[in-house]
Design a protein around this motif. Structure first.
Motif, PDB file in Angstrom:
ATOM      1  N   LYS A 136       0.862  -1.197   0.000  1.00  0.00           N
ATOM      2  CA  LYS A 136       0.000   0.000   0.000  1.00  0.00           C
ATOM      3  C   LYS A 136       0.891   1.237   0.000  1.00  0.00           C
ATOM      4  O   LYS A 136       1.254   1.755   1.059  1.00  0.00           O
ATOM      5  CB  LYS A 136      -0.923  -0.026   1.208  1.00  0.00           C
ATOM      6  N   LEU A 151       1.491   2.178   3.994  1.00  0.00           N
ATOM      7  CA  LEU A 151       0.446   2.605   4.926  1.00  0.00           C
ATOM      8  C   LEU A 151       0.658   2.076   6.343  1.00  0.00           C
ATOM      9  O   LEU A 151       0.616   2.837   7.314  1.00  0.00           O
ATOM     10  CB  LEU A 151      -0.913   2.147   4.385  1.00  0.00           C
ATOM     11  N   GLU A 152       0.863   0.787   6.470  1.00  0.00           N
ATOM     12  CA  GLU A 152       0.948   0.189   7.805  1.00  0.00           C
ATOM     13  C   GLU A 152       2.086   0.778   8.629  1.00  0.00           C
ATOM     14  O   GLU A 152       1.951   0.991   9.840  1.00  0.00           O
ATOM     15  CB  GLU A 152       1.126  -1.334   7.693  1.00  0.00           C
ATOM     16  N   LEU A 155       1.017   4.150  10.081  1.00  0.00           N
ATOM     17  CA  LEU A 155       0.073   4.012  11.185  1.00  0.00           C
ATOM     18  C   LEU A 155       0.802   3.647  12.472  1.00  0.00           C
ATOM     19  O   LEU A 155       0.504   4.184  13.552  1.00  0.00           O
ATOM     20  CB  LEU A 155      -0.975   2.942  10.846  1.00  0.00           C
ATOM     21  N   CYS A 168      -8.461   7.075   4.909  1.00  0.00           N
ATOM     22  CA  CYS A 168      -7.674   6.314   3.934  1.00  0.00           C
ATOM     23  C   CYS A 168      -8.396   6.261   2.594  1.00  0.00           C
ATOM     24  O   CYS A 168      -9.537   5.784   2.502  1.00  0.00           O
ATOM     25  CB  CYS A 168      -7.433   4.892   4.446  1.00  0.00           C
ATOM     26  N   TYR A 185     -10.372  -2.078   3.538  1.00  0.00           N
ATOM     27  CA  TYR A 185     -10.853  -1.554   4.812  1.00  0.00           C
ATOM     28  C   TYR A 185     -11.109  -2.669   5.830  1.00  0.00           C
ATOM     29  O   TYR A 185     -10.898  -2.481   7.030  1.00  0.00           O
ATOM     30  CB  TYR A 185     -12.088  -0.695   4.590  1.00  0.00           C
ATOM     31  N   GLU A 187      -9.310  -5.381   6.053  1.00  0.00           N
ATOM     32  CA  GLU A 187      -7.976  -5.705   6.545  1.00  0.00           C
ATOM     33  C   GLU A 187      -7.479  -4.669   7.557  1.00  0.00           C
ATOM     34  O   GLU A 187      -6.944  -5.013   8.613  1.00  0.00           O
ATOM     35  CB  GLU A 187      -6.998  -5.785   5.366  1.00  0.00           C
ATOM     36  N   LEU A 188      -7.669  -3.387   7.233  1.00  0.00           N
ATOM     37  CA  LEU A 188      -7.202  -2.323   8.131  1.00  0.00           C
ATOM     38  C   LEU A 188      -7.947  -2.347   9.460  1.00  0.00           C
ATOM     39  O   LEU A 188      -7.339  -2.193  10.528  1.00  0.00           O
ATOM     40  CB  LEU A 188      -7.387  -0.961   7.461  1.00  0.00           C
ATOM     41  N   CYS A 189      -9.258  -2.537   9.414  1.00  0.00           N
ATOM     42  CA  CYS A 189     -10.042  -2.539  10.644  1.00  0.00           C
ATOM     43  C   CYS A 189      -9.698  -3.737  11.537  1.00  0.00           C
ATOM     44  O   CYS A 189      -9.754  -3.639  12.773  1.00  0.00           O
ATOM     45  CB  CYS A 189     -11.535  -2.534  10.319  1.00  0.00           C
ATOM     46  N   SER A 191      -6.619  -5.202  11.543  1.00  0.00           N
ATOM     47  CA  SER A 191      -5.229  -5.053  11.964  1.00  0.00           C
ATOM     48  C   SER A 191      -5.026  -3.923  12.963  1.00  0.00           C
ATOM     49  O   SER A 191      -4.110  -3.975  13.795  1.00  0.00           O
ATOM     50  CB  SER A 191      -4.329  -4.814  10.745  1.00  0.00           C
ATOM     51  N   PHE A 197     -11.365   4.344  11.175  1.00  0.00           N
ATOM     52  CA  PHE A 197     -11.041   4.606   9.773  1.00  0.00           C
ATOM     53  C   PHE A 197     -12.211   5.273   9.049  1.00  0.00           C
ATOM     54  O   PHE A 197     -13.365   4.891   9.207  1.00  0.00           O
ATOM     55  CB  PHE A 197     -10.693   3.308   9.051  1.00  0.00           C
ATOM     56  N   SER A 199     -13.392   5.652   5.340  1.00  0.00           N
ATOM     57  CA  SER A 199     -13.156   5.127   3.995  1.00  0.00           C
ATOM     58  C   SER A 199     -13.418   6.224   2.979  1.00  0.00           C
ATOM     59  O   SER A 199     -14.242   7.112   3.194  1.00  0.00           O
ATOM     60  CB  SER A 199     -14.062   3.932   3.718  1.00  0.00           C
TER      61      SER A 199
END
Length: 243
Positions: A136, A151-152, A155, A168, A185, A187-189, A191, A197, A199
């Motif tokens: 990402k 991205l990760e 964060l 994001c 989203y 995956e992000l939520c 992790s 977040f 969207s």
């Protein structure tokens, strides 16, 4: 919640296609009337973007944004070219309720961390715009400049400084009306469960809203769908509440 988005370029409402300033669609809609429509529909927040400022901070539409913030009676989170504490203080003094930081997240890490601590997690939103390849990749300066960050990693850099709200955007989806990147989203939520977040990009139907909420999204930025009347703000809000 549902957050309508208005992107402003040369005092007009516009939408870009996948972040491309050369593919800019201008809408013959009045900014103040659109914001009043949001207020009457019961919208809690509007996302206001200065596209000129995002591309070049020297070209910020400060006076126009100031007139908007001074006149409208709705909560606004504002972004685009905000690079200094003076910018932040100015926009708060004009009436902004949240400040959205984008390029500064990459270019001014020390100050962004300090601002998160100073103003608190509810008032600062980090906007991270990405293109997805095998990772990402984060873009800045109105999506025109690729960075070396993913991205990760970003964060994780800001987690210990009170980060809560993250906007994001999947650039490949933005302005396309081809649906949101639900898997991103989700995956992000999963992790980063402690983050809220927002969207952004691609919402084209009420089904998108249901799917995003089901997968943990806290707030949904919607722009083009409202401008092109794919569904109404009231319909979106009712869908969110039922979802």
């Amino acid at each position: 919640m549902i957050i309508p988005s208005l992107d402003i370029f040369n005092k007009k409402i516009v939408r870009l296609f996948q972040g491309n300033y050369k593919k800019k669609k201008i809408y013959k809609k009045d900014v103040f009337k659109e914001l009043e429509k949001c207020r009457l529909a019961g919208v809690k927040y509007v996302h206001l973007v200065d596209l000129e400022g995002a591309k070049n901070p020297k070209n910020k539409q400060v006076e126009f944004l100031k007139s908007i913030l001074n006149k409208v009676k709705i909560n606004i989170q504002v972004g685009g070219g905000i690079r200094s504490e003076k910018d932040i203080e100015d926009y708060f003094s004009y009436g902004a309720k949240r400040i959205v930081l984008g390029s500064s997240v990459i270019e001014d890490e020390k100050n962004v961390k300090n601002w998160l601590l100073k103003y608190g997690s509810e008032l600062i939103v980090l906007a991270l715009d990405i293109k997805i390849s095998d990772k990402k990749e984060v873009f800045i300066n109105g999506w025109t400049k690729k960075t070396d960050f993913v991205l990760e990693d970003l964060l994780k850099k800001y987690e210990d400084f009170g980060l809560k709200h993250v906007l994001c955007t999947d650039i490949s989806k933005d302005g396309t009306l081809k649906g949101s990147n639900i898997n991103l989203y989700k995956e992000l939520c999963l992790s980063f469960k402690h983050l809220c977040f927002q969207s952004s990009g691609g919402v084209s139907s009420l089904i998108d809203i249901l799917n995003l909420k089901k997968n943990g999204i806290s707030e949904i930025i919607i722009g083009k769908s409202f401008l092109e009347e794919k569904f109404s703000i009231l319909e979106a809000i009712k869908c969110w509440r039922k979802g």
